[in-house]
Design an enzyme around this catalytic site. Structure first.
Site, PDB file in Angstrom:
ATOM      1  N   GLU A 265       0.842  -1.199   0.000  1.00 29.64           N
ATOM      2  CA  GLU A 265       0.000   0.000   0.000  1.00 29.64           C
ATOM      3  C   GLU A 265       0.872   1.242   0.000  1.00 29.64           C
ATOM      4  O   GLU A 265       1.984   1.234   0.537  1.00 29.64           O
ATOM      5  CB  GLU A 265      -0.891   0.002   1.244  1.00 29.64           C
ATOM      6  CG  GLU A 265      -1.968  -1.065   1.189  1.00 29.64           C
ATOM      7  CD  GLU A 265      -2.892  -1.033   2.398  1.00 29.64           C
ATOM      8  OE1 GLU A 265      -4.084  -1.293   2.212  1.00 29.64           O
ATOM      9  OE2 GLU A 265      -2.423  -0.749   3.508  1.00 29.64           O
ATOM     10  N   CYS A 278       3.498   8.490   0.948  1.00 29.46           N
ATOM     11  CA  CYS A 278       4.063   7.568   1.938  1.00 29.46           C
ATOM     12  C   CYS A 278       4.239   6.213   1.235  1.00 29.46           C
ATOM     13  O   CYS A 278       3.253   5.613   0.804  1.00 29.46           O
ATOM     14  CB  CYS A 278       3.071   7.486   3.097  1.00 29.46           C
ATOM     15  SG  CYS A 278       3.548   6.353   4.366  1.00 29.46           S
ATOM     16  N   CYS A 285       6.102  -6.733   7.417  1.00 33.99           N
ATOM     17  CA  CYS A 285       7.253  -6.290   8.214  1.00 33.99           C
ATOM     18  C   CYS A 285       7.545  -7.345   9.274  1.00 33.99           C
ATOM     19  O   CYS A 285       6.636  -7.929   9.857  1.00 33.99           O
ATOM     20  CB  CYS A 285       6.972  -4.945   8.868  1.00 33.99           C
ATOM     21  SG  CYS A 285       8.380  -4.328   9.821  1.00 33.99           S
ATOM     22  N   CYS A 289       6.215  -4.357  15.835  1.00 37.13           N
ATOM     23  CA  CYS A 289       5.911  -3.341  16.856  1.00 37.13           C
ATOM     24  C   CYS A 289       4.434  -3.502  17.242  1.00 37.13           C
ATOM     25  O   CYS A 289       3.574  -3.665  16.362  1.00 37.13           O
ATOM     26  CB  CYS A 289       6.161  -1.940  16.303  1.00 37.13           C
ATOM     27  SG  CYS A 289       7.832  -1.733  15.680  1.00 37.13           S
ATOM     28  N   CYS A 292       1.441  -1.496  15.593  1.00 38.34           N
ATOM     29  CA  CYS A 292       1.448  -1.328  14.138  1.00 38.34           C
ATOM     30  C   CYS A 292       0.731  -2.487  13.434  1.00 38.34           C
ATOM     31  O   CYS A 292       1.014  -3.660  13.713  1.00 38.34           O
ATOM     32  CB  CYS A 292       2.894  -1.244  13.656  1.00 38.34           C
ATOM     33  SG  CYS A 292       3.050  -1.192  11.880  1.00 38.34           S
ATOM     34  N   CYS A 503      -1.192   6.588  10.016  1.00 38.58           N
ATOM     35  CA  CYS A 503       0.084   6.007  10.410  1.00 38.58           C
ATOM     36  C   CYS A 503      -0.119   4.732  11.233  1.00 38.58           C
ATOM     37  O   CYS A 503      -0.917   4.703  12.167  1.00 38.58           O
ATOM     38  CB  CYS A 503       0.820   7.044  11.241  1.00 38.58           C
ATOM     39  SG  CYS A 503       2.548   6.754  11.298  1.00 38.58           S
TER      40      CYS A 503
HETATM   41  S1  SF4 Z   1       6.257   0.440  12.928  1.00 41.00           S
HETATM   42 FE1  SF4 Z   1       5.358  -1.245  11.745  1.00 41.00          FE
HETATM   43  S2  SF4 Z   1       6.296  -1.117   9.727  1.00 41.00           S
HETATM   44 FE2  SF4 Z   1       7.534   0.127  11.111  1.00 41.00          FE
HETATM   45  S3  SF4 Z   1       9.104  -1.280  11.835  1.00 41.00           S
HETATM   46 FE3  SF4 Z   1       7.472  -1.408  13.353  1.00 41.00          FE
HETATM   47  S4  SF4 Z   1       6.216  -3.123  12.643  1.00 41.00           S
HETATM   48 FE4  SF4 Z   1       7.522  -2.543  10.925  1.00 41.00          FE
END
Ligand code: SF4
Length: 519
Positions: A265, A278, A285, A289, A292, A503
């Site tokens: 995306e 963006c 990923c 985190c 996220c 975000c």
């Molecule tokens: S914020 Fe999301 S995209 Fe960025 S490093 Fe952490 S898990 Fe990965």
């Protein structure tokens, strides 16, 4: 005295040849134990690491019959097949075996050899084993590196070789993954080979990024045969738009399908004359985190340079007026974990032959992959850096961001001190976790020496379900406290919340695709 036990082979031999003077297939190694079976001998050899014995045994069917205990008493080695058949052993296994008289004659080794020959043979065997022990890992390494080389060749951006046995090998280069300089060189060489004039490269390169075309057929300023040849040698790979969503605040989210079925995306955020795009650098990923949505999706794969820049290119192809003025690497993935492609992308975005976007309008956001952060810092262009901090202490950061286990907060802060340009610290405010005023004081202590700008972001839905966003009052109090401590802080507005484009919300889901507005 108890008669020694015999293995099947010996018993069979005794039946057909009662002559006891003829050597038996097996040498009784120990009279109390009787004959050692072939399997037992092989197992013992394996335990001893006697590779020579094992190789010799493997040669048995075609090259003779070796019996007796080969190590450490070499004198008991015996090759009992006719000379011609044992030749293969002598030539394949070991040169010193060839020189042994017992082998030459095809009879049992002489028992009267002196201590000297024992010592010599023992030393030879030791030398051979040491050599084999040294060679084995080398051979294995060579094999690994051969596979690694092949893998690297397959993954190398821009070079795609497909070959099948009996079929012609076709090579096509993905110019869009190369930097403008490398693409120009590749094109110039190819055009020279075709006998085209030198200025052709200057006509072709701008059609990659400056005035992009979807396919070479659209480059009508080039001759038709040249377009066809370009299409064959340098096909232009496209991203397929699967869904396009427009938020009530004007934010646009694009879902692109890649060649292999993966999807990514990107989000376009218009604001006055600015159009910030963006972009994603990975499909999914790996860093997980907790706040996220992309992290919860898991890692799929790295994007090529062509796929990262393709997000900009496709936008321009749709409408040149949509060409972004600013680029942020804040989409899916951690850009510094895909450094090679991101490095090339930065060049393509910035160079005049590429998209020509100013370095200060390009921001790379990272959680702090230190080795590649150092490489990024070495680039001479003034690209901006945003660091996803989200916690001012190692313990709290470890709770929110698993990367803290590998690259700790003190190490990250040390690396940022070396960074010559102003840094932005990204900080998502999570209710009851990292939004207290004491935490703001800790954050101020980290930001002050860096003279960093702190971007405060509200928590958006999509991360771990047990996290709650801070209240508006708490966010404002947090921002105020930072400013009181002399830190530049901005509380950011959420954009594209109604289309999950804000975000930390980018996540490719089948359900999401189905419910989205499909163009
Ligand atoms: S914020 Fe999301 S995209 Fe960025 S490093 Fe952490 S898990 Fe990965």
């Amino acid at each position: 005295m108890v008669a020694p036990r015999r293995c099947d082979e010996c018993r069979r031999h005794a039946r057909v040849s009662p002559d006891a003077s003829r050597p038996r297939p097996c040498e009784p190694v120990d009279d109390r134990r009787g004959c050692e079976s072939a399997g037992a001998r092989r197992q013992a050899a394996r335990r001893r690491g006697d590779t020579l014995f094992l190789i010799t045994q493997d040669q048995r069917s075609g090259a003779g019959h070796v019996c007796g205990d080969r190590s450490p008493d070499l004198e008991r080695t015996c090759v009992q097949q006719p000379r011609r058949r044992s030749r293969a052993i002598r030539h394949l296994v070991c040169p010193w075996l060839r020189r042994r008289s017992s082998v030459r004659r095809g009879c049992r080794g002489r028992e009267d050899r002196g201590a000297r020959s024992h010592a010599v043979a023992g030393r030879r065997l030791q030398r051979w084993r040491a050599l084999a022990a040294r060679r084995r890992p080398v051979a294995r390494d060579r094999q690994i590196s051969r596979h690694a080389r092949a893998r690297r060749r397959r993954q190398r951006p821009g070079l795609h070789v497909s070959s099948r046995r009996g079929h012609a090998v076709s090579v096509s280069v993905d110019l869009l993954s190369l930097t403008p300089g490398a693409a120009r060189d590749a094109l110039a060489e190819w055009l020279t080979q075709r006998g085209e004039p030198g200025y052709r490269a200057r006509q072709v390169v701008p059609r990659l990024w400056q005035r992009p075309v979807g396919s070479w057929a659209e480059a009508t300023d080039l001759a038709v045969p040249l377009r066809a040849a370009l299409d064959q040698s340098f096909p232009l790979r496209r991203l397929t738009l699967k869904t396009h969503q427009v938020s009530s605040d004007g934010t646009q989210k694009f879902l692109w399908a890649l060649d292999d079925g993966e999807a990514i995306e990107s989000v376009l955020i218009p604001e006055g004359k600015r159009r910030t795009l963006c972009i994603s650098s990975q499909a999914g990923c790996a860093l997980g985190c907790v706040f996220c949505a992309t992290g919860r999706m898991g890692f799929r794969r790295n994007l090529s340079g062509g796929e990262i820049t393709g997000q900009v290119r496709e936008l321009i192809l749709r409408d040149p007026a949509l060409k972004p003025t600013n680029i942020v690497f804040m989409g899916m993935g951690e850009p510094l974990l895909n450094w090679e492609a991101v490095d090339a992308t930065l060049t393509i975005l910035n160079r005049a032959e590429g998209f020509g976007i100013g370095a200060r309008h390009i921001t790379l956001s990272t959680v702090g992959i230190l080795p590649n952060l150092a490489k990024f810092a070495k680039r001479p262009e003034q690209f901006r850096l945003a660091v996803s901090l989200h916690a001012p202490s190692p313990a709290l950061r470890r709770e929110l961001m698993p990367i803290e286990k590998k690259y700790t907060l003190p190490q990250l802060m040390g690396a940022l001190q070396q960074f010559r340009r102003r840094v932005t610290l990204e900080y998502v405010l999570i209710g009851g976790k990292n939004d207290s005023l004491e935490t703001a004081d800790q954050l101020a202590k980290l930001a002050q020496p860096l003279e960093a700008l702190v971007n405060l972001l509200p928590l958006h839905p999509g991360g771990a379900p047990d996290l709650t966003p801070s209240t508006r009052a708490q966010m404002l109090a947090f921002e105020r406290r930072l400013k009181q401590r002399g830190v530049a802080a901005v509380l950011r507005r959420s954009r594209g919340l109604d289309i999950s484009a804000a975000c930390g919300q980018l996540r490719v889901e089948v359900e999401a695709e189905e419910h989205a507005h499909i163009e």
